[in-house]
Design an enzyme around this catalytic site. Structure first.
Site, mmCIF file in Angstrom:
data_model
loop_
_atom_site.group_PDB
_atom_site.id
_atom_site.type_symbol
_atom_site.label_atom_id
_atom_site.label_comp_id
_atom_site.label_asym_id
_atom_site.label_seq_id
_atom_site.Cartn_x
_atom_site.Cartn_y
_atom_site.Cartn_z
ATOM 1 C CG ASP A 108 -0.616 6.979 -2.332
ATOM 2 O OD1 ASP A 108 -0.682 7.545 -3.436
ATOM 3 O OD2 ASP A 108 -1.602 6.430 -1.791
ATOM 4 C CG ASP A 114 -6.751 6.018 -5.767
ATOM 5 O OD1 ASP A 114 -5.909 5.113 -5.610
ATOM 6 O OD2 ASP A 114 -6.615 7.157 -5.293
#
Length: 694
Positions: free
Chosen positions: A441, A498
Site C-alpha cells: 500500500d 478502495d
C-alpha cells in the site's frame, strides 16, 4: 539530405525522417503502408505550405522540439547548466541503429555538450510501440523537462480523452475538444495518482468503442507525469509525455524518460484497449507461476479493520473458504502496536499482543482450509508514533511542519539506509512465514515530487522480488493511486479502488479496461451496505461485478444470509469454471444504445467463446431494453447464446422473452448488426450472457 526510417506491424506504420541532419520527426503514423512506399517522397509530401504571417519555412515538429529552431510550441527539452543558465541545444544527426522492429537514433548538439538518443520498438503481436528518450551530458546539468519521443496527433480528431478521478472515484473520463493552445496536465503528487492516470486516447472523428480510428498513449512511470496535447498556430498537433517537471532535484550527466507506450487502432477504442491489455499481460507483468489460475481472494479489511482477534479471524477464514476463496489476505493491523492509523507504520514486527505465537497459527489454519496466505505492508510510510521514527526522525521525507496524510509521513526512499532497513524488516517477515502474496500500500501523496523517491521504491521492490521470487505483489495506493505500467513491471495485481460499491466499480472497471486486462484488476464483493458510499446493493449485482475481473471478497462473511451465501458460491463457482479462458480474453467495451447500461464483452483468444456483462447503473429513459450490439464476432458463423443468470429475472419481467426462456442460436452478423435483446431489469442489476461459436 533526407534520412528516413520506418517501423511496421500488420496494422500500422510509423515513419520518421530527418532533414538537413536535424532531429527526426514523425512524418506518418497510421494504417500500414505498402512495402515499396517511397519514404523520401512521403516526407516531402508531409510538408505544409506557408503564407502571409508565417516563417519562410515551418520548423519541424520533431521528436524533441527545440526552442533554438523557432519552434512555436512547447519544447521537448528544458535544461540548465551547472550555473543555472538555460542551455539551448541544436541537435544534429550522429548515427542510427535500425533493426526490423527496433530503432535507435542518436543526435548531438552543436556545442558538443549534450547527446540525445531516442529508442523506438514495435511489437508485431500486441501492436504497441514503445518509445523513450535519454540525454547524456559532458558536464552536470539541471533538468527541468524532458519529453519522451514526441508523436503527432491526428488532424481528423475533434476531441481527446484523458482520465481524472479521486479516492473511491478513479478512472473518470474527460473529453476535451481540440483547439488552439494546449491541454496541459501535470501530476505533482509524487505517485501516479487517482487524479491523473497517465493515459490519453485520441479518437478520430466518428470513432466509437467498436469502430473507427483512434490513437492511444500511456506513460509507464509511478512518480508523477506531465502531459501536453498542443495544437500549434499552424494547426499541427503534438502529444508530449514525460516525468513531472522539476522532479530531478540534483545535477547529473544523464537523464532518461520512462517508456511511452503508443499505438494506432483501426477498430475504435477497443483496438487501443486490446493492444494495451495484451501488452501489459503478455510483455510487462511477470507472474511467478504463469500457469497458476488466478486465485479467488478473501481480504479481511472491511470485516475487522484493526481489531485482530485470532479466533474470530479463523472463523472468518473458514467461512471465506466455504464460499470459494483460495487466498486469505491479512490486512493492516498485524504489526507493532497498530490499533488505528495513527501509529506503528515502519515497525514491521508481528504484534505479540494480538499474535502471541506469531502468525503461524493463523497461517496454518488458512493452509488447512486449502487457501494460501497473503499479508499487507506499507513499506514507504512512517508514523511519528513509531519506534523507527523515534530512532531515525531524519528518515522521514519533508519538513517537520508538513501536512500529514492519514496521520503519516513518507520515508525517504532515496536513502540507501532506509531501503536496506525495509529490505531486512519486510524480508524477515516473508522469510519467517509461508506467505505467497503481499498487498503493498501507499496511502498518502508525497510532500514534494522527487524522481529519486520513485527510483528508490522501484529498487526496493526489485530487491524483494529477487529474494522472494514466488511471492506475488499487489499495488495499492489508497486504492487506485498507483496504477501504471511502470509499477506493473514489478507487481502482479492492482487494487483499482478502495470503493467496493458495485455501481461505482462497474464504471471504473469499464473505463480502466482501456488499459488493464482482467488478470491484474482486483475486484471484490463488498459488504451489503458499502462502507465508502453507504449504498445498499443486492448480492447478485455485487458478485457479478466482481466476476468481471480478478474476483475476491472483502466483507464479513458472517453477515450473509443463507440465500446470499448460496448466490456468492454459485457466482464464484462460475468464475472459477471460466477463469482460465477469461484470463487471456480481450475485454471489449460495447457501444450501448441505452446510457443506463454499461456493457462489455470478454472474447476468448481465437474467438471460440465470449461472455457479455450488461450492467444497469441507473433507470433507463425508455421502458423496453434496447438491443445491445456485440463486436468482433465472425459474421457468417452461428453462436449459441445463453443467459447465465436467467433466474435473476424480476417479477416485473413478465413477457415471454426468448433469451429468458432458453438458449438461442444466432449468427454473428445478427449479433453485431441488430444486437442482442435482453430481458427487462431493475437498476443495479447485471445480465450475464455466455456465447459459444458453433
Amino acid at each position: 539530405m533526407i534520412r528516413c526510417w520506418r517501423l511496421d506491424d500488420s496494422r500500422q506504420s510509423l515513419v520518421l525522417a530527418s532533414q538537413k541532419d536535424h532531429l527526426a520527426e514523425v512524418v506518418y503514423w497510421g494504417p500500414r503502408l505498402p512495402d515499396d512506399e517511397q519514404l523520401e517522397t512521403l516526407t516531402r509530401a508531409h510538408s505544409i505550405d506557408v503564407t502571409g504571417g508565417m516563417l519562410d519555412t515551418n520548423p519541424e515538429l520533431s521528436i524533441c522540439p527545440e526552442a533554438t529552431r523557432t519552434f512555436p510550441g512547447q519544447p521537448g527539452l528544458v535544461i540548465r547548466d551547472g550555473a543555472g543558465r538555460p542551455y539551448l541545444p541544436k541537435f544534429c544527426f550522429v548515427e542510427d541503429q535500425a533493426e526490423k522492429d527496433r530503432l535507435i537514433l542518436t543526435f548531438r548538439d552543436q556545442g558538443g555538450v549534450l547527446t540525445y538518443r531516442a529508442y523506438f520498438s514495435i511489437d508485431p503481436d500486441t501492436h504497441v510501440i514503445e518509445a523513450r528518450a535519454e540525454i547524456e551530458s559532458t558536464q552536470p546539468m539541471y533538468l527541468h523537462w524532458l519529453a519522451a519521443p514526441v508523436f503527432p496527433a491526428p488532424q481528423l480528431s475533434d476531441e481527446m480523452i484523458d482520465f481524472a478521478g479521486r479516492w473511491c472515484g478513479e478512472f473518470q473520463m474527460n473529453r476535451t475538444a481540440w483547439s488552439a493552445g494546449i491541454r496541459y496536465r501535470e501530476n505533482r503528487t509524487g505517485r501516479t495518482g487517482h487524479e491523473h492516470f497517465p493515459g490519453l486516447i485520441v479518437p478520430c472523428r466518428g470513432a466509437t468503442n467498436a469502430s473507427g480510428q483512434a490513437y492511444g498513449f500511456h506513460y509507464g512511470w509511478s512518480g508523477g507525469h506531465r502531459m501536453v496535447a498542443e495544437e500549434l498556430p499552424d494547426g499541427r498537433r503534438q502529444v508530449q509525455f514525460g516525468h513531472a517537471t522539476r522532479i530531478e532535484t540534483e545535477p547529473a550527466t544523464r537523464f532518461a524518460t520512462a517508456t511511452l507506450f503508443a499505438m494506432f487502432s483501426d477498430d475504435g477504442l477497443n483496438g487501443c484497449s486490446v493492444a494495451f491489455q495484451r501488452h501489459l499481460r503478455d510483455r510487462i507483468v511477470q507472474f511467478p507461476d504463469p500457469a497458476r489460475p488466478r486465485p479467488v481472494h478473501y481480504n479481511c479489511w472491511e470485516a475487522v479493520y484493526f481489531d485482530h482477534n485470532l479466533p474470530e479471524l479463523k472463523e472468518i477464514a473458514a467461512r471465506a473458504a466455504d464460499l470459494g476463496a483460495e487466498r486469505f489476505v491479512l490486512d493492516d493491523g498485524w504489526f507493532g502496536e497498530r490499533d488505528d492509523d495513527t501509529r506503528a507504520l515502519s515497525d514491521w514486527e508481528v504484534d505479540p499482543r494480538k499474535y502471541p505465537d506469531g502468525l503461524t497459527p493463523l497461517i496454518d489454519h488458512v493452509h488447512g482450509l486449502g487457501m494460501t496466505f497473503g499479508i499487507w505492508f506499507e513499506p514507504e510510510m512512517i508514523n511519528a508514533d513509531s519506534n523507527v521514527f523515534r530512532a531515525h526522525p531524519d528518515w522521514a521525507l519533508g519538513g517537520e511542519d508538513q501536512i500529514l496524510g492519514r496521520q503519516q509521513m513518507a520515508l525517504n526512499m532515496a536513502l540507501p539506509e532506509v531501503r536496506n532497513f525495509l529490505f531486512e524488516r519486510v524480508g524477515k517477515v516473508l522469510a519467517d512465514n509461508d506467505i505467497d502474496y503481499v498487498k503493498w500500500d501507499h496511502n498518502r501523496v508525497l510532500p514534494m515530487p522527487d524522481a529519486a523517491q520513485t527510483r528508490g521504491s522501484y529498487d526496493l521492490i526489485d530487491r524483494l522480488r529477487s529474494a522472494f521470487p514466488t511471492v506475488e505483489i499487489e499495488s495499492c495506493a489508497s486504492g487506485g493511486g498507483r496504477i501504471d505500467f511502470g509499477i506493473l513491471g514489478r507487481t502482479h495485481r492492482v487494487w483499482l479502488s478502495d470503493s467496493n460499491d458495485a455501481v461505482e466499480r462497474l464504471r471504473m472497471q469499464h473505463n480502466a479496461a482501456l488499459f488493464l486486462p482482467m488478470v491484474v484488476t482486483g475486484s471484490h464483493v463488498g459488504p451489503r451496505t458499502c462502507h465508502t458510499s453507504g449504498r445498499i446493493i443486492d448480492i447478485r449485482f455485487r458478485a457479478w461485478v466482481a466476476a468481471q475481473r480478478h474476483m475476491g471478497f472483502e466483507m464479513d462473511p458472517r453477515e450473509l444470509t443463507a440465500d446470499e451465501a448460496q448466490v456468492l458460491r454459485q457466482v464464484t463457482a462460475w468464475w472459477k469454471a471460466n477463469r482460465d479462458w477469461m484470463a487471456g480474453a480481450d475485454i471489449l467495451r460495447l457501444d450501448s444504445a441505452d446510457p443506463a447500461v454499461i456493457a462489455e464483452q470478454h472474447l476468448a483468444q481465437g474467438g471460440g467463446q465470449f461472455v457479455v456483462f450488461a450492467g444497469k447503473s441507473q433507470t433507463s429513459a425508455q421502458i423496453s431494453p434496447r438491443p445491445l450490439r456485440l463486436t468482433r464476432l465472425t459474421a457468417d458463423r452461428n453462436y449459441r447464446v445463453e443467459l447465465v443468470n436467467r433466474a435473476d429475472a424480476p417479477g416485473l419481467s413478465r413477457g415471454d422473452q426468448a433469451l429468458k426462456s432458453g438458449p438461442l442460436v444466432l449468427s454473428g452478423a445478427y449479433l453485431m448488426n441488430n444486437g442482442l435483446t435482453l430481458p427487462w431489469s431493475f437498476p443495479e442489476t447485471m445480465w450475464v450472457v455466455k456465447g459459444e461459436l458453433l
